[in-house]
Design an enzyme around this catalytic site. Structure first.
Site, mmCIF file in Angstrom:
data_model
loop_
_atom_site.group_PDB
_atom_site.id
_atom_site.type_symbol
_atom_site.label_atom_id
_atom_site.label_comp_id
_atom_site.label_asym_id
_atom_site.label_seq_id
_atom_site.Cartn_x
_atom_site.Cartn_y
_atom_site.Cartn_z
ATOM 1 N N SER A 111 0.371 -0.988 0.052
ATOM 2 C CA SER A 111 0.005 0.290 -0.122
ATOM 3 C C SER A 111 0.576 1.056 0.250
ATOM 4 O O SER A 111 1.942 1.279 1.060
ATOM 5 C CB SER A 111 -1.116 0.009 0.946
ATOM 6 O OG SER A 111 -1.238 1.355 1.559
ATOM 7 N N SER A 112 0.804 2.541 -0.734
ATOM 8 C CA SER A 112 1.665 3.347 -0.272
ATOM 9 C C SER A 112 1.101 3.934 0.604
ATOM 10 O O SER A 112 2.837 4.613 0.735
ATOM 11 C CB SER A 112 0.937 4.577 -1.052
ATOM 12 O OG SER A 112 -1.051 5.103 -0.594
ATOM 13 N N CYS A 113 0.867 3.935 1.545
ATOM 14 C CA CYS A 113 1.524 4.051 3.175
ATOM 15 C C CYS A 113 3.114 3.818 4.029
ATOM 16 O O CYS A 113 2.998 4.208 4.507
ATOM 17 C CB CYS A 113 0.172 4.523 4.077
ATOM 18 S SG CYS A 113 -0.571 2.221 4.516
ATOM 19 N N TYR A 140 -0.871 0.139 10.313
ATOM 20 C CA TYR A 140 -1.195 -0.868 9.258
ATOM 21 C C TYR A 140 -0.054 -1.041 7.666
ATOM 22 O O TYR A 140 0.140 -1.463 7.355
ATOM 23 C CB TYR A 140 -2.560 0.113 7.851
ATOM 24 C CG TYR A 140 -2.511 -0.216 7.299
ATOM 25 C CD1 TYR A 140 -3.554 -1.828 6.509
ATOM 26 C CD2 TYR A 140 -2.174 0.102 5.526
ATOM 27 C CE1 TYR A 140 -3.137 -1.870 5.214
ATOM 28 C CE2 TYR A 140 -2.996 0.114 4.758
ATOM 29 C CZ TYR A 140 -2.957 -1.810 4.480
ATOM 30 O OH TYR A 140 -3.795 -2.323 3.167
ATOM 31 N N LYS A 144 2.371 -3.921 6.537
ATOM 32 C CA LYS A 144 2.195 -3.998 5.099
ATOM 33 C C LYS A 144 3.947 -3.909 4.269
ATOM 34 O O LYS A 144 4.258 -4.675 4.291
ATOM 35 C CB LYS A 144 1.669 -2.660 3.890
ATOM 36 C CG LYS A 144 -0.041 -3.251 4.593
ATOM 37 C CD LYS A 144 -0.222 -4.503 3.348
ATOM 38 C CE LYS A 144 -2.038 -4.675 3.257
ATOM 39 N NZ LYS A 144 -1.968 -5.563 2.642
ATOM 40 N N HIS A 183 -12.521 6.864 -0.930
ATOM 41 C CA HIS A 183 -11.417 8.013 -1.396
ATOM 42 C C HIS A 183 -11.637 9.160 -2.495
ATOM 43 O O HIS A 183 -13.472 9.443 -2.554
ATOM 44 C CB HIS A 183 -10.166 6.934 -1.789
ATOM 45 C CG HIS A 183 -9.577 5.939 -1.203
ATOM 46 N ND1 HIS A 183 -10.043 5.249 -0.886
ATOM 47 C CD2 HIS A 183 -9.183 6.206 -0.026
ATOM 48 C CE1 HIS A 183 -8.960 4.029 0.248
ATOM 49 N NE2 HIS A 183 -8.711 5.678 0.723
#
Length: 321
Positions: A111-113, A140, A144, A183
């Site tokens: 995930s981009s986070c 989170y 990941k 989103h």
């Protein structure tokens, strides 16, 4: 070298979501016929014994991990323990069982986070673990990152062909259009559609409209993942000091210009008002996809085309129900 897995058993974990359903469509379109999936009522991925029994029974050749506990900023910040625990368990159970059962290829979705909050733009793969994470979704993100590191180190210790992909912001069929939890892109689609229906004179969008964001049609992501399974092996990443591959368009757009594009596609003629009292978030969030382009894959769907397809799906499946 391209490796075909079309006649192999492919287990797709998380087949019901926006991403999972797109992967399922892409695999079927490409001639994959032995796809295994399980609903949460049939297989609890958090339970190690259940996952072990499933792998012993089914013996998949390929595993794609699109299953995760996900949510927006509020959910990530509120259910912090659940987000780290459940995601760690899902990925650890699947990756370890894949190793024990000699799975030929495994692909894990990040995930981009995972990238540091203040990482330079555009985001390069090597920026992973180079700074502090965004606090609201840190649990989170750590889960990941752990999944990515599991894949890397199962290769380094055992030689397992386990790889990871990092998608950008996604949108498309089966997206979440709930204005409380969705989103920005699906939220704007719904806002402009409803404003058009009631003939509202104006639509208000959050912030100044200046932040830049990258958006990718989810069916393009699915195509990129199939490409990775068939064309990229673990040594291509890890022997070149990479832990994962970015997947995105390499193009971004301001929130205001996105709103104008959506208004035009929806056919909304009213005014767009910026509520600058609301937060803008990060000024820019763009993936560097140079490596993926150099390996021979590029997205096919323009933003306007993808938004048009998503809007038609929304009207048929959500708005008119």
């Amino acid at each position: 070298m391209t490796t075909s897995y079309k006649d192999k058993k492919v287990y797709l974990a998380g087949h019901n979501g926006m991403v999972g359903s797109a992967i399922l469509r892409n695999l079927r379109e490409k001639g994959y016929s032995k796809i295994i999936s399980r609903d949460i009522s049939q297989l609890n991925l958090i339970n190690q014994k259940d996952v072990e029994n499933f792998f012993e029974l089914e013996k998949p050749d390929v595993v794609i991990i699109a299953a995760a506990k996900v949510g927006g900023i509020h959910a990530n910040n509120t259910y912090r323990a659940q987000f780290i625990y459940e995601n760690l368990m899902i990925e650890a159970n699947l990756i370890h069982s894949a190793y024990i059962n000699n799975v030929s290829k495994l692909l894990f979705l990040g995930s981009s986070c995972i990238y540091p909050k203040l990482a330079p733009q555009p985001l390069k793969e090597e920026y992973l673990l180079s700074g502090y994470l965004e606090q609201t979704n840190e649990p989170y993100a750590i889960a990941k990152i752990a999944g990515i590191k599991l894949c890397e180190n199962y290769y380094k210790q055992y030689g397992s062909d386990f790889i990871s992909a990092m998608p950008t912001n996604l949108y498309g069929y089966f997206d979440n259009f709930n204005l409380e939890t969705s989103h920005v892109l699906p939220a704007l689609l719904r806002k402009f559609h409803e404003a058009k229906i009631i003939n509202s004179p104006a639509v208000t969008i959050w912030g100044t409209g200046t932040p830049l964001r990258e958006f990718m049609f989810v069916d393009d992501l699915a195509d990129a993942l199939t490409f990775m399974i068939e064309n990229i092996d673990a040594p291509d990443l890890y022997d070149n000091n990479l832990t994962h591959l970015n997947i995105g368009t390499g193009e971004d757009i301001s929130i205001l210009n996105l709103a104008k594009m959506i208004a035009q596609i929806v056919g909304y003629k009213g005014e767009i008002i910026n509520d600058s009292s609301k937060p803008d978030g990060t000024p820019r969030k763009l993936m560097d996809v140079t490596r993926l382009h150099n390996l021979g894959w590029k997205h096919k769907t323009s933003l306007a085309e993808g938004v048009e397809k998503t809007y038609q799906w929304y009207k048929t499946n959500i708005a008119n129900k």
